[in-house]
Design an enzyme around this catalytic site. Structure first.
Site, PDB file in Angstrom:
ATOM      1  N   TYR A  54       7.239 -36.532 -40.958  1.00  0.00           N
ATOM      2  CA  TYR A  54       6.913 -35.099 -40.922  1.00  0.00           C
ATOM      3  C   TYR A  54       7.166 -34.449 -42.289  1.00  0.00           C
ATOM      4  CZ  TYR A  54       7.160 -35.675 -35.786  1.00  0.00           C
ATOM      5  OH  TYR A  54       6.993 -36.091 -34.488  1.00  0.00           O
ATOM      6  N   HIS A 110       9.527 -44.793 -34.401  1.00  0.00           N
ATOM      7  CA  HIS A 110       8.488 -43.791 -34.140  1.00  0.00           C
ATOM      8  C   HIS A 110       7.303 -44.349 -33.327  1.00  0.00           C
ATOM      9  CE1 HIS A 110       6.842 -39.814 -35.958  1.00  0.00           C
ATOM     10  NE2 HIS A 110       6.383 -39.996 -34.745  1.00  0.00           N
TER      11      HIS A 110
HETATM   12  N1  LIG Z   1       6.855 -39.292 -31.253  1.00  0.00           N
HETATM   13  C1  LIG Z   1       5.631 -38.965 -31.578  1.00  0.00           C
HETATM   14  O1  LIG Z   1       4.778 -39.818 -31.862  1.00  0.00           O
HETATM   15  C2  LIG Z   1       5.254 -37.521 -31.589  1.00  0.00           C
HETATM   16  C3  LIG Z   1       3.911 -37.150 -31.683  1.00  0.00           C
HETATM   17  C4  LIG Z   1       3.581 -35.801 -31.657  1.00  0.00           C
HETATM   18  C5  LIG Z   1       4.582 -34.857 -31.532  1.00  0.00           C
HETATM   19  N2  LIG Z   1       5.895 -35.229 -31.486  1.00  0.00           N
HETATM   20  C6  LIG Z   1       6.990 -34.213 -31.408  1.00  0.00           C
HETATM   21  O2  LIG Z   1       6.727 -33.359 -30.313  1.00  0.00           O
HETATM   22  C7  LIG Z   1       6.653 -32.000 -30.761  1.00  0.00           C
HETATM   23  C8  LIG Z   1       5.717 -31.197 -29.894  1.00  0.00           C
HETATM   24  O3  LIG Z   1       4.427 -31.735 -29.913  1.00  0.00           O
HETATM   25  P1  LIG Z   1       3.224 -31.096 -30.760  1.00  0.00           P
HETATM   26  O4  LIG Z   1       3.736 -30.339 -31.906  1.00  0.00           O
HETATM   27  O5  LIG Z   1       2.283 -32.229 -31.005  1.00  0.00           O
HETATM   28  O6  LIG Z   1       2.495 -30.157 -29.738  1.00  0.00           O
HETATM   29  P2  LIG Z   1       2.868 -28.967 -28.724  1.00  0.00           P
HETATM   30  O7  LIG Z   1       4.292 -28.571 -28.878  1.00  0.00           O
HETATM   31  O8  LIG Z   1       2.370 -29.397 -27.410  1.00  0.00           O
HETATM   32  O9  LIG Z   1       1.909 -27.822 -29.195  1.00  0.00           O
HETATM   33  C9  LIG Z   1       2.036 -27.197 -30.431  1.00  0.00           C
HETATM   34  C10 LIG Z   1       0.805 -26.308 -30.550  1.00  0.00           C
HETATM   35  O10 LIG Z   1       0.819 -25.323 -29.524  1.00  0.00           O
HETATM   36  C11 LIG Z   1       0.882 -24.022 -30.103  1.00  0.00           C
HETATM   37  N3  LIG Z   1       1.783 -23.229 -29.257  1.00  0.00           N
HETATM   38  C12 LIG Z   1       3.129 -23.189 -29.267  1.00  0.00           C
HETATM   39  N4  LIG Z   1       3.600 -22.360 -28.323  1.00  0.00           N
HETATM   40  C13 LIG Z   1       2.522 -21.840 -27.690  1.00  0.00           C
HETATM   41  C14 LIG Z   1       2.357 -20.912 -26.631  1.00  0.00           C
HETATM   42  N5  LIG Z   1       3.407 -20.355 -26.027  1.00  0.00           N
HETATM   43  N6  LIG Z   1       1.094 -20.607 -26.244  1.00  0.00           N
HETATM   44  C15 LIG Z   1       0.026 -21.173 -26.854  1.00  0.00           C
HETATM   45  N7  LIG Z   1       0.119 -22.069 -27.857  1.00  0.00           N
HETATM   46  C16 LIG Z   1       1.358 -22.402 -28.285  1.00  0.00           C
HETATM   47  C17 LIG Z   1       1.409 -24.225 -31.508  1.00  0.00           C
HETATM   48  O11 LIG Z   1       0.900 -23.228 -32.374  1.00  0.00           O
HETATM   49  P3  LIG Z   1       1.855 -22.278 -33.269  1.00  0.00           P
HETATM   50  O12 LIG Z   1       2.789 -23.162 -34.034  1.00  0.00           O
HETATM   51  O13 LIG Z   1       0.826 -21.589 -34.144  1.00  0.00           O
HETATM   52  O14 LIG Z   1       2.536 -21.357 -32.327  1.00  0.00           O
HETATM   53  C18 LIG Z   1       0.790 -25.582 -31.866  1.00  0.00           C
HETATM   54  O15 LIG Z   1      -0.555 -25.435 -32.239  1.00  0.00           O
HETATM   55  C19 LIG Z   1       6.207 -32.166 -32.209  1.00  0.00           C
HETATM   56  O16 LIG Z   1       6.352 -30.969 -32.953  1.00  0.00           O
HETATM   57  C20 LIG Z   1       7.067 -33.309 -32.637  1.00  0.00           C
HETATM   58  O17 LIG Z   1       8.396 -32.883 -32.889  1.00  0.00           O
HETATM   59  C21 LIG Z   1       6.242 -36.553 -31.484  1.00  0.00           C
END
Ligand SMILES: NC(=O)c1ccc[n+]([C@@H]2O[C@H](COP(=O)([O-])OP(=O)(O)OC[C@H]3O[C@@H](n4cnc5c(N)ncnc54)[C@H](OP(=O)(O)O)[C@@H]3O)[C@@H](O)[C@H]2O)c1
Length: 270
Positions: A54, A110
């Protein structure tokens, strides 16, 4: 200083509690990560999820250095990139330096390196844990079969499997398989995996005067899954966390479980 403290509810790991609510930081730049993480800590998040890839550990480290929250109350996760197999310890050292920490609370592989379980890599995580550099160790994006390979090779089970998860990806066999092995299910991409306009979610949200994003968070918590929503917007950072306080009825949880595409179509993970 905090509006709420989301150290609870938590999953019990041998090393201590892992808050079920965490703050996701993928796609937050190193610069923005300082402010976003500080916002999350102010809002009461006690668990932060990052990864070497990240490229924001240093930014998060700045927020950790200036928070009034005691280190013991924080739960910080980072992840080893699979292509860093062979230089695990150096990579963890770099993460710790950037985060400004002596240890992480959880270190994950990861992705399966080269698509395989990679017990040799897992052995390095076990050593790091024995040396006190990672309180808990686990994997991410592993199938149950790959996890069993690690256990057979080392007799040490991962404590966590972080996987893409959300109502449409709800897979009872994965959830029960992890539970049987004593492994915590940590879901990622809770919102990206889900249609926030889904009528079932919207109607449940209306009943609770909440948003469908908050209902998704509540669904994870009710099941005992870890959920790590990401946002850079202060109002969403606060609102997403408040979803943990929503009390869903058993019927509502069943209705959300019913949104699973995986339960109908079969798993793609093994
Ligand atoms: N281990 C892995 O391979 C892996 C892969 C992917 C993710 N992850 C981890 O999991 C975390 C979460 O997953 P993610 O970031 O992929 O996706 P997520 O948390 O499902 O979604 C984030 C998206 O949703 C938006 N959002 C946030 N709150 C919202 C709300 N209340 N209403 C509408 N939209 C909203 C955010 O926009 P804004 O920021 O503009 O609010 C962003 O575009 C990551 O940040 C990371 O730490 C791990």
């Amino acid at each position: 200083m905090t509006t709420n403290d989301y150290a609870e509810p938590a999953a019990a790991l041998p090393s201590g509690d892992m808050p079920l609510l965490g703050f996701g930081t993928w796609q937050i730049s190193n610069f923005d990560a300082t402010k976003a993480t500080a916002r999350a800590l102010e809002a009461g998040y006690r668990h932060i999820d990052t990864a070497t890839v990240y490229r924001n550990e240093a930014g998060i480290g700045k927020a950790l250095a200036s928070t009034a929250v005691d280190r013991e109350l924080l739960f910080v996760t980072t992840k080893l990139p699979p292509h860093h197999a062979g230089r695990e310890r150096r990579t963890l050292g770099e993460s710790l330096t950037k985060l400004g920490l002596d240890y992480v609370d959880l270190w994950l592989v990861h992705w399966p390196p080269h698509g395989g379980a990679a017990p040799r890599v897992w052995e390095q995580l076990i050593r790091a844990q024995q040396d006190g550099l990672a309180k808990a160790i686990g994997v991410s994006n592993y199938s149950l079969g790959q996890i069993d390979e690690l256990i057979q090779a080392t007799r040490v089970e991962p404590q966590v499997n972080q996987i893409r998860w959300g109502p449409p990806l709800y897979e009872p066999t994965m959830a029960s398989g992890l539970e049987e092995r004593g492994i915590v299910l940590e879901g990622y991409s809770p919102f990206k995996s889900t249609n926030l306009h889904d009528p079932t979610l919207v109607s449940i949200a209306e009943r609770h005067s909440a948003s469908s994003a908050q209902v998704i968070v509540a669904w994870h918590i009710t099941h005992g899954f870890v959920v790590i929503p990401k946002s850079v917007h202060p109002e969403r950072i606060v609102a997403n966390a408040a979803g943990t306080r929503i009390q869903l009825t058993a019927d509502e949880v069943n209705a959300i479980d019913g949104l699973s595409r995986v339960a109908k179509a079969g798993s793609w993970r093994n």
